[in-house]
Design an enzyme around this catalytic site. Sequence first.
Site, mmCIF file in Angstrom:
data_model
loop_
_atom_site.group_PDB
_atom_site.id
_atom_site.type_symbol
_atom_site.label_atom_id
_atom_site.label_comp_id
_atom_site.label_asym_id
_atom_site.label_seq_id
_atom_site.Cartn_x
_atom_site.Cartn_y
_atom_site.Cartn_z
ATOM 1 N N ARG A 104 31.694 -10.742 -10.040
ATOM 2 C CA ARG A 104 32.860 -11.701 -9.223
ATOM 3 C C ARG A 104 32.859 -13.246 -9.555
ATOM 4 O O ARG A 104 31.782 -13.624 -9.697
ATOM 5 C CB ARG A 104 33.099 -11.201 -7.666
ATOM 6 C CG ARG A 104 33.188 -9.788 -7.247
ATOM 7 C CD ARG A 104 34.501 -9.189 -7.934
ATOM 8 N NE ARG A 104 35.787 -9.795 -7.140
ATOM 9 C CZ ARG A 104 36.992 -9.156 -7.648
ATOM 10 N NH1 ARG A 104 37.192 -8.353 -8.586
ATOM 11 N NH2 ARG A 104 37.877 -9.817 -7.245
ATOM 12 N N ILE A 105 34.073 -13.790 -9.773
ATOM 13 C CA ILE A 105 34.028 -15.209 -10.024
ATOM 14 C C ILE A 105 34.311 -15.603 -8.701
ATOM 15 O O ILE A 105 35.092 -15.333 -7.769
ATOM 16 C CB ILE A 105 35.358 -15.638 -10.840
ATOM 17 C CG1 ILE A 105 35.205 -14.904 -12.407
ATOM 18 C CG2 ILE A 105 35.311 -17.024 -10.929
ATOM 19 C CD1 ILE A 105 36.517 -15.333 -13.349
ATOM 20 N N LEU A 106 33.303 -16.641 -8.535
ATOM 21 C CA LEU A 106 33.277 -17.231 -7.266
ATOM 22 C C LEU A 106 33.893 -18.676 -7.467
ATOM 23 O O LEU A 106 33.903 -19.453 -8.194
ATOM 24 C CB LEU A 106 31.527 -17.636 -7.004
ATOM 25 C CG LEU A 106 30.789 -16.386 -6.604
ATOM 26 C CD1 LEU A 106 29.525 -16.669 -6.513
ATOM 27 C CD2 LEU A 106 31.672 -15.751 -5.436
ATOM 28 N N ASN B 28 22.938 -18.056 -12.220
ATOM 29 C CA ASN B 28 23.597 -16.892 -12.817
ATOM 30 C C ASN B 28 22.874 -16.420 -14.129
ATOM 31 O O ASN B 28 22.327 -17.158 -14.926
ATOM 32 C CB ASN B 28 25.002 -17.187 -13.180
ATOM 33 C CG ASN B 28 25.806 -16.251 -13.747
ATOM 34 O OD1 ASN B 28 25.667 -14.886 -12.972
ATOM 35 N ND2 ASN B 28 26.624 -16.291 -14.773
ATOM 36 N N ASP C 293 30.660 -19.606 -16.087
ATOM 37 C CA ASP C 293 29.719 -19.503 -17.086
ATOM 38 C C ASP C 293 29.322 -20.899 -17.741
ATOM 39 O O ASP C 293 29.062 -20.826 -18.906
ATOM 40 C CB ASP C 293 29.948 -18.420 -18.106
ATOM 41 C CG ASP C 293 29.982 -17.138 -17.607
ATOM 42 O OD1 ASP C 293 29.068 -16.709 -16.544
ATOM 43 O OD2 ASP C 293 30.645 -16.359 -18.216
ATOM 44 N N ARG D 92 40.034 -14.472 -1.799
ATOM 45 C CA ARG D 92 38.873 -14.424 -2.167
ATOM 46 C C ARG D 92 38.064 -15.486 -1.349
ATOM 47 O O ARG D 92 36.874 -15.460 -1.089
ATOM 48 C CB ARG D 92 39.019 -15.456 -3.636
ATOM 49 C CG ARG D 92 37.549 -15.656 -4.327
ATOM 50 C CD ARG D 92 37.787 -15.795 -5.954
ATOM 51 N NE ARG D 92 37.779 -16.979 -6.277
ATOM 52 C CZ ARG D 92 38.251 -17.538 -7.463
ATOM 53 N NH1 ARG D 92 38.267 -16.708 -8.233
ATOM 54 N NH2 ARG D 92 38.670 -18.894 -7.565
ATOM 55 N N GLU E 164 15.958 -10.081 -20.550
ATOM 56 C CA GLU E 164 16.500 -10.412 -18.998
ATOM 57 C C GLU E 164 15.234 -10.362 -18.172
ATOM 58 O O GLU E 164 15.080 -11.168 -17.198
ATOM 59 C CB GLU E 164 17.544 -9.902 -18.672
ATOM 60 C CG GLU E 164 18.923 -10.105 -19.400
ATOM 61 C CD GLU E 164 20.184 -9.578 -18.982
ATOM 62 O OE1 GLU E 164 21.337 -10.176 -19.275
ATOM 63 O OE2 GLU E 164 20.203 -8.379 -18.324
ATOM 64 N N GLU F 296 33.127 -23.896 -12.870
ATOM 65 C CA GLU F 296 33.681 -23.383 -13.924
ATOM 66 C C GLU F 296 32.925 -22.124 -14.499
ATOM 67 O O GLU F 296 31.681 -22.122 -14.565
ATOM 68 C CB GLU F 296 33.516 -24.447 -15.174
ATOM 69 C CG GLU F 296 34.608 -25.312 -15.370
ATOM 70 C CD GLU F 296 34.594 -26.127 -16.512
ATOM 71 O OE1 GLU F 296 34.649 -26.094 -17.741
ATOM 72 O OE2 GLU F 296 33.777 -27.177 -16.072
HETATM 73 C C1 GAR Z 1 23.011 -8.093 -17.005
HETATM 74 O O1 GAR Z 1 23.037 -7.936 -18.383
HETATM 75 C C2 GAR Z 1 23.637 -9.455 -17.124
HETATM 76 O O2 GAR Z 1 23.454 -10.535 -17.891
HETATM 77 C C3 GAR Z 1 25.173 -9.387 -16.963
HETATM 78 O O3 GAR Z 1 25.444 -7.958 -16.497
HETATM 79 C C4 GAR Z 1 24.263 -7.197 -16.462
HETATM 80 C C5 GAR Z 1 23.641 -6.463 -15.267
HETATM 81 O O4 GAR Z 1 22.583 -5.913 -15.483
HETATM 82 N N1 GAR Z 1 25.768 -10.285 -16.471
HETATM 83 C C6 GAR Z 1 27.060 -10.339 -16.628
HETATM 84 O O5 GAR Z 1 27.770 -9.864 -17.610
HETATM 85 C C7 GAR Z 1 27.669 -11.666 -15.775
HETATM 86 N N2 GAR Z 1 28.662 -12.243 -16.445
HETATM 87 P P1 GAR Z 1 21.820 -5.011 -13.981
HETATM 88 O O6 GAR Z 1 22.918 -4.790 -13.095
HETATM 89 O O7 GAR Z 1 21.241 -3.853 -14.714
HETATM 90 O O8 GAR Z 1 21.030 -6.309 -13.829
#
Ligand code: GAR
Length: 214
Positions: free
Chosen positions: A91-93, A107, A145, A65, A174, A143
């Site tokens: 991916r977890i950073l 994020n 999220d 990683r 979003e 950590e």
């Molecule tokens: C989004 O809903 C975002 O919140 C989620 O992935 C989706 C990506 O959509 N992120 C996670 O779950 C991160 N833990 P997109 O590729 O269409 O932007």
Amino acid sequence: MKKIAVLISGSGSNLEAIAKACEKNEINGEIKCVISNVPNAFGLERAKKYNLRSIVIDHSLFDSRIEFEKEIDKYLSLLKIDVIVLAGFMRILGKDITNKYFGKMINLHPSLLPLYPGLNTHLNVLQNKDKSHGISIHYVSAELDAGPIIAQGSIKVNSNQSISVLENRIHEVEHILLPEIVNEICNENIYLKDNIVIFKNNERSGHILKHYDV
Ligand code: GAR
């Protein structure tokens, strides 16, 4: 104008929302690169549509990683990126890169954190018969999220709603809130100081919380 990097792993609809807002000058910044850890992510097609430089850094080709993250960091440093947006980056950073960019990396997460970190957030909401659901935008820390929350957008959950309808509603929120927050960060109206999110010209305590009727 701030230099933005968007990291993706999949569809890239949020990348597109940011790219559109940049085109309309609704974000005081420019996407300097899109980094995908998945070679065939649909988001790379969207990057092409907006003439964005895209870089594939396939995590599966690295021994560790740390090596994978060093490669990401190479481009972030080279392009002198100011704001890094993890938009569906799955991916977890680790702590080296998250510490280095603490306060510069945000994020997007599809839940009202601290509820449901990790995966399957929509399913959890439906199974638990939650009355509300939403999204969180937060600074990235080591950590998962759990970094300082900047903003949340909430929706009411309708009973018997399918997971895909719920997911689409979450995407709608979003696509509105993420570009707004990216712009506020580019304008330095929101920043991190001593681990606390500062909202310039605002007496608010706590993060931004908006409700959406979508
Ligand atoms: C989004 O809903 C975002 O919140 C989620 O992935 C989706 C990506 O959509 N992120 C996670 O779950 C991160 N833990 P997109 O590729 O269409 O932007």
